[in-house]
Write an enzyme that holds these catalytic residues in place. Structure first.
Site, mmCIF file in Angstrom:
data_model
loop_
_atom_site.group_PDB
_atom_site.id
_atom_site.type_symbol
_atom_site.label_atom_id
_atom_site.label_comp_id
_atom_site.label_asym_id
_atom_site.label_seq_id
_atom_site.Cartn_x
_atom_site.Cartn_y
_atom_site.Cartn_z
ATOM 1 N N ASN A 127 -34.577 28.022 59.392
ATOM 2 C CA ASN A 127 -33.984 27.125 58.588
ATOM 3 C C ASN A 127 -33.876 25.655 59.025
ATOM 4 O OD1 ASN A 127 -32.513 26.051 56.424
ATOM 5 N ND2 ASN A 127 -30.661 27.363 56.651
ATOM 6 N N LYS A 137 -33.045 23.353 57.452
ATOM 7 C CA LYS A 137 -31.685 22.545 56.798
ATOM 8 C C LYS A 137 -32.220 21.304 56.549
ATOM 9 C CE LYS A 137 -28.609 25.762 58.844
ATOM 10 N NZ LYS A 137 -27.243 25.957 59.571
ATOM 11 N N GLU A 179 -25.253 36.308 57.930
ATOM 12 C CA GLU A 179 -24.764 35.032 58.753
ATOM 13 C C GLU A 179 -23.101 34.769 58.938
ATOM 14 O OE1 GLU A 179 -28.234 32.177 59.326
ATOM 15 O OE2 GLU A 179 -27.071 31.559 57.447
ATOM 16 N N GLY A 181 -24.081 26.983 63.662
ATOM 17 C CA GLY A 181 -23.919 25.636 64.380
ATOM 18 C C GLY A 181 -22.785 25.406 65.527
HETATM 19 P P1 13P Z 1 -27.481 27.951 63.673
HETATM 20 O O1 13P Z 1 -28.741 28.571 64.197
HETATM 21 O O2 13P Z 1 -27.775 26.330 64.062
HETATM 22 O O3 13P Z 1 -26.451 28.421 63.979
HETATM 23 O O4 13P Z 1 -27.757 27.891 61.990
HETATM 24 C C1 13P Z 1 -27.860 29.486 61.504
HETATM 25 C C2 13P Z 1 -28.133 29.235 59.964
HETATM 26 O O5 13P Z 1 -27.424 28.927 59.364
HETATM 27 C C3 13P Z 1 -29.742 29.724 59.832
HETATM 28 O O6 13P Z 1 -29.468 29.669 58.368
#
Ligand code: 13P
Length: 264
Positions: A13, A15, A175, A181
Site C-alpha cells: 500500500n 498510500k 491492521e 507506521g
Molecule cells: P506500515 O507498514 O507503514 O505500518 O503501514 C501499514 C498499513 O497501513 C498498510 O496498509
C-alpha cells in the site's frame, strides 16, 4: 482447504507516496528484481495512488509482468455527481484486480463508518474487483483487551449479507491501528489470535467454504525481518505493507520471507 493451500498474498500500500514518474521507477525496480519463482510462491500486488495507476498498468501490461495491482479506495457509487470520487468501474477499466476498503486512514480522516465500508465492498463486487477489507482496533481498545470484540464487530457489519462464495474470494486485512507506521509490530501470537478469530467468525456467519477460502493478511510495521514469524502463523496468509513497500529491496525481502532457495 488447509492453511497452506491458500496462496500467500503480499500487497504494498503505497498510500500518498510516489507521483507517476516515481511509481514507474519503483515498478521497474520490482520487475527487475522479482523472479518467476517469487510469483509462484505468492501473489504480489502494488496499490499505487490513483494518479499513478495508468502508468503502472501500462508498464505491467506492456512488459507482461506478473505483478498484480489495484487501488487504495473506491466510491460506493458506480457513477454520478460525486466530485473527486473514483468508481469501481473506472478502476476495473484500468485493469485493477484489487481495491482496499475501509483502511483505518480512510476511517480516521474521511470518517468512513462500517456502513460506508460495506457499501464500498459491494461496489467492488459489482465491478468484479477483489476487495481487501481492512479491520483492526485502536490502541485504547487493545490496552483494555477489547481487540476481538472490536475487530469482529467491524467484520460483521462490513460483511453483513454477503454470500459464502463471494466471501471465500475476499481478502481481509487485520491492521491494528497502533501498529501502523509506528514500528510497533503486533507479536505474531497477537496477530494470530485476531486472524484466527476472524476466520472462525467468517466460517460461523458465512459458511465453512468462506472461512477456509478467505485470505487474511496482517498489516502494521511489516519488515523483511519480522515477516517470517508472522507468516509462520496458521491463519495469516500474507501481509499488507505500508512504509516498507516503498523500497523495492525491502518489499522483495518481505515477499521472499521463506528465503530465496525455498521458492525455487
Ligand atoms: P506500515 O507498514 O507503514 O505500518 O503501514 C501499514 C498499513 O497501513 C498498510 O496498509
Amino acid at each position: 482447504m488447509t492453511g497452506r493451500s491458500r496462496k500467500p498474498l503480499v500487497a504494498g500500500n503505497w498510500k500518498m507516496h510516489n507521483n507517476h514518474f516515481e511509481a514507474i521507477a519503483l515498478t521497474q525496480r520490482l520487475a527487475f528484481t522479482l523472479q518467476e519463482r517469487d510469483f509462484k510462491a505468492a501473489d504480489i500486488v502494488v496499490l499505487p495512488p490513483f494518479t499513478a495507476l495508468r502508468s503502472v498498468q501500462t508498464l505491467i501490461e506492456g512488459d507482461k509482468l506478473k505483478l498484480g495491482y489495484g487501488a487504495q479506495d473506491l466510491s460506493e457509487h458506480d457513477d454520478g455527481p460525486y466530485t473527486g470520487d473514483i468508481s469501481g468501474r473506472m478502476l476495473a477499466k484500468l485493469g485493477c484486480q484489487y481495491v482496499l476498503a475501509g483502511h483505518s486512514e480512510r476511517r480516521q480522516y474521511h470518517h468512513e463508518d462500517d456502513a460506508v465500508v460495506r457499501a464500498k465492498v459491494q461496489a467492488a463486487v459489482r465491478a468484479a474487483i477483489t476487495p481487501i477489507l481492512c479491520v483492526g482496533e485502536p490502541l485504547d481498545v487493545r490496552q483494555q483487551g477489547g481487540q476481538l470484540g472490536y475487530t469482529l464487530g467491524q467484520l460483521d457489519r462490513c460483511l453483513d449479507g454477503f454470500p459464502t462464495a463471494q466471501v471465500a474470494e475476499f481478502i481481509v486485512a487485520y491492521e491494528p491501528v497502533w501498529a501502523i507506521g509506528t514500528g510497533e509490530v503486533a507479536t505474531p501470537e497477537d496477530a494470530q489470535e485476531v486472524c484466527a478469530a476472524i476466520r472462525k467468525r467468517i466460517s460461523a456467519v458465512h459458511g465453512d467454504e468462506a472461512g477456509r477460502g478467505v485470505r487474511i493478511l496482517y498489516g502494521g510495521s511489516v519488515k523483511p525481518d519480522n515477516m517470517p514469524a508472522i507468516m509462520a502463523q496458521p491463519d495469516i496468509d500474507g501481509a499488507l505493507v505500508g512504509g516498507a513497500s516503498l523500497d523495492a529491496g525491502d518489499f522483495v525481502g518481505i515477499c521472499r520471507y521463506r528465503g530465496l532457495s525455498a521458492t525455487t
